[in-house]
Enzyme design. Sequence first.
Site, mmCIF file in Angstrom:
data_model
loop_
_atom_site.group_PDB
_atom_site.id
_atom_site.type_symbol
_atom_site.label_atom_id
_atom_site.label_comp_id
_atom_site.label_asym_id
_atom_site.label_seq_id
_atom_site.Cartn_x
_atom_site.Cartn_y
_atom_site.Cartn_z
ATOM 1 N N ASP A 41 0.719 -1.173 0.032
ATOM 2 C CA ASP A 41 -0.087 0.057 0.007
ATOM 3 C C ASP A 41 1.116 1.340 -0.083
ATOM 4 O O ASP A 41 0.254 2.459 -0.187
ATOM 5 C CB ASP A 41 -0.970 0.223 1.102
ATOM 6 N N HIS A 244 29.452 4.146 -3.639
ATOM 7 C CA HIS A 244 28.126 4.245 -3.749
ATOM 8 C C HIS A 244 27.527 4.019 -2.242
ATOM 9 O O HIS A 244 26.687 3.398 -1.999
ATOM 10 C CB HIS A 244 27.100 3.231 -4.844
ATOM 11 N N ASP A 261 28.547 13.700 -1.478
ATOM 12 C CA ASP A 261 28.190 13.501 -2.833
ATOM 13 C C ASP A 261 26.523 13.939 -2.761
ATOM 14 O O ASP A 261 25.828 12.567 -2.683
ATOM 15 C CB ASP A 261 28.634 12.146 -3.413
ATOM 16 N N ASP A 272 24.755 17.696 -9.227
ATOM 17 C CA ASP A 272 25.720 16.784 -8.639
ATOM 18 C C ASP A 272 26.946 17.096 -8.143
ATOM 19 O O ASP A 272 27.821 17.558 -9.042
ATOM 20 C CB ASP A 272 25.823 15.670 -10.011
ATOM 21 N N HIS A 351 37.398 5.417 -10.767
ATOM 22 C CA HIS A 351 36.030 5.528 -11.659
ATOM 23 C C HIS A 351 36.497 6.602 -12.703
ATOM 24 O O HIS A 351 37.794 7.104 -12.787
ATOM 25 C CB HIS A 351 35.010 6.214 -10.678
ATOM 26 N N HIS A 355 30.362 12.686 -16.261
ATOM 27 C CA HIS A 355 29.134 12.061 -16.928
ATOM 28 C C HIS A 355 28.324 13.151 -17.601
ATOM 29 O O HIS A 355 28.628 14.394 -16.979
ATOM 30 C CB HIS A 355 28.643 10.900 -16.241
ATOM 31 N N HIS A 362 22.871 10.938 -14.511
ATOM 32 C CA HIS A 362 23.783 10.305 -15.501
ATOM 33 C C HIS A 362 23.091 10.670 -16.909
ATOM 34 O O HIS A 362 22.333 9.598 -17.301
ATOM 35 C CB HIS A 362 24.182 8.844 -15.391
ATOM 36 N N GLU A 385 34.757 15.160 -11.740
ATOM 37 C CA GLU A 385 34.651 14.501 -10.562
ATOM 38 C C GLU A 385 35.944 13.692 -10.070
ATOM 39 O O GLU A 385 35.905 12.385 -9.740
ATOM 40 C CB GLU A 385 33.401 13.917 -10.132
ATOM 41 N N TYR A 389 41.237 7.244 -3.160
ATOM 42 C CA TYR A 389 40.553 6.518 -2.023
ATOM 43 C C TYR A 389 41.595 5.823 -1.476
ATOM 44 O O TYR A 389 42.085 4.837 -2.195
ATOM 45 C CB TYR A 389 39.328 5.912 -2.661
ATOM 46 N N ARG A 406 36.897 13.083 -2.835
ATOM 47 C CA ARG A 406 36.470 13.317 -4.282
ATOM 48 C C ARG A 406 36.044 14.761 -4.191
ATOM 49 O O ARG A 406 35.272 15.353 -3.477
ATOM 50 C CB ARG A 406 35.163 12.449 -4.813
ATOM 51 N N GLU A 408 33.722 17.470 -6.925
ATOM 52 C CA GLU A 408 32.806 17.189 -8.202
ATOM 53 C C GLU A 408 32.224 18.544 -8.031
ATOM 54 O O GLU A 408 31.490 19.185 -7.225
ATOM 55 C CB GLU A 408 31.923 15.767 -7.870
#
Length: 447
Positions: A41, A244, A261, A272, A351, A355, A362, A385, A389, A406, A408
């Site tokens: 629901d 992520h 991020d 972003d 990475h 993008h 993206h 970006e 790491y 990072r 970005e």
Amino acid sequence: MKPPKITLKEFARRRHRLMQAMGKEAIAVIPAATESLRNRDVEYPFRQDSDFLYLTGFPEPDAFAVLVPGREAGQYVLFCRDRDPDMETWNGRRAGPDGAVSDYGADCAFPIGDIGEILPGLMENRNTLCAPFGHSEAMDQRLFGWVNQVRAKARSGVRAPCEFVALEHHLHEQRLFKQPGELRMMRHAAAISTGAHVRAMQACRPGMAEYEVEAELLHEFRRHGTEPAYHSIVGGGENGCILHYIENRSVLREGDLLLIDAGCEYGGYASDITRSFPVSGRFSAAQREVYEVVLEAQAAAIAKVVPGNHWNDPHDAAVGVITRGLKALGVLKGRPADLVRKEAYKPYYMHRTGHWLGLDVHDVGDYRIGDAWRLLEPGMVMTVEPGLYFGPQAKASKRFRGIGIRIEDDVALTRAGHEILSGNCPKTVAEIEDCMAGNAPARAGAA
Ligand code: GLY
Ligand code: MN
Ligand code: MN
């Protein structure tokens, strides 16, 4: 200042451009997104399909836009939910077919329940059907079901579409190039997100949970009527090395960095932005050394965002600086050119450097044309970006362990070069430390 919006005229121009690209023998059928269930629901918040949104601005599910170039009774036909006082009492207002015409610029509109009777007629004697084929089996079946209804009338001299073209073939190239009105939307989204990052920097204290800092971001997004364009990443210490990471549940420790991020979506347009800063407001020597490498890599990459360069030039520039930086930090040994060729940086920078950005975080658009990287042109918007790491397993001195950085920004290509849409967000060591000490940077945030 009034917040920007996309006008009905601009939506009409987009449809016109698409119809020109399709040709007058074609018909396009574009479905709205469907609602999806989160659990019993409870639905996920509805997010309109980006192609549908781009062409219509119509915010409801259970709708189809149909573009019929040259049709005298109207080229833009919208099928949508009928008005229904009972349903609207429970689930919210609906435009209905009349509202679709008066408020959203449809030439004519019909209840969605009538689509099976009306749409095959619109397809008659059209050579080409443009639609988002291959994304959902159920949708493919519906589309070809309507085509088959036309085929069944062949003996009465009616021709059915015999060429099937992926909608994105025409539309995504168009979406890649942002018009001035879209850039205003994206500037606004980036300004709101900048305010959110500043707020997070100023609220952050050792002992807070990552989700408490996330709440600061959300406060700023919602205060401007926006929502996150993607799940916010708020990762302290080693969590900043999980690309992520969205759990956002750990407690922030004095001496650690925090990587955020996060970007809002305004009128469907994403921002972003990533910033990495010390939980306690001052960078340690090791954190600063790594930070300066990533910052220099980002500056080198952004400098390559100019028309005429190709898509991979910014990435190549970032990789060069990152590799030389890793050598200077004592993490890699050897000639930088050899290290780049062997991709020795990859355990620490795994990475790509960016993008496309637009209605999707993206965003759509090809990165290669044939065998070659595509050339950058004015109107494109991309992120830049780079990062470094050093997770718990990283082969590096102990002083770098747990450092995830990072940086970005959102960068629009202009005729002269580029514009950094998120350029007011504190970024240098001095700017970040100053901001965290309570000095809000001039021009940060949305008007
Ligand atoms: N926030 C998603 C990305 O940076 O690609
Ligand atoms: Mn990104
Ligand atoms: Mn991001």
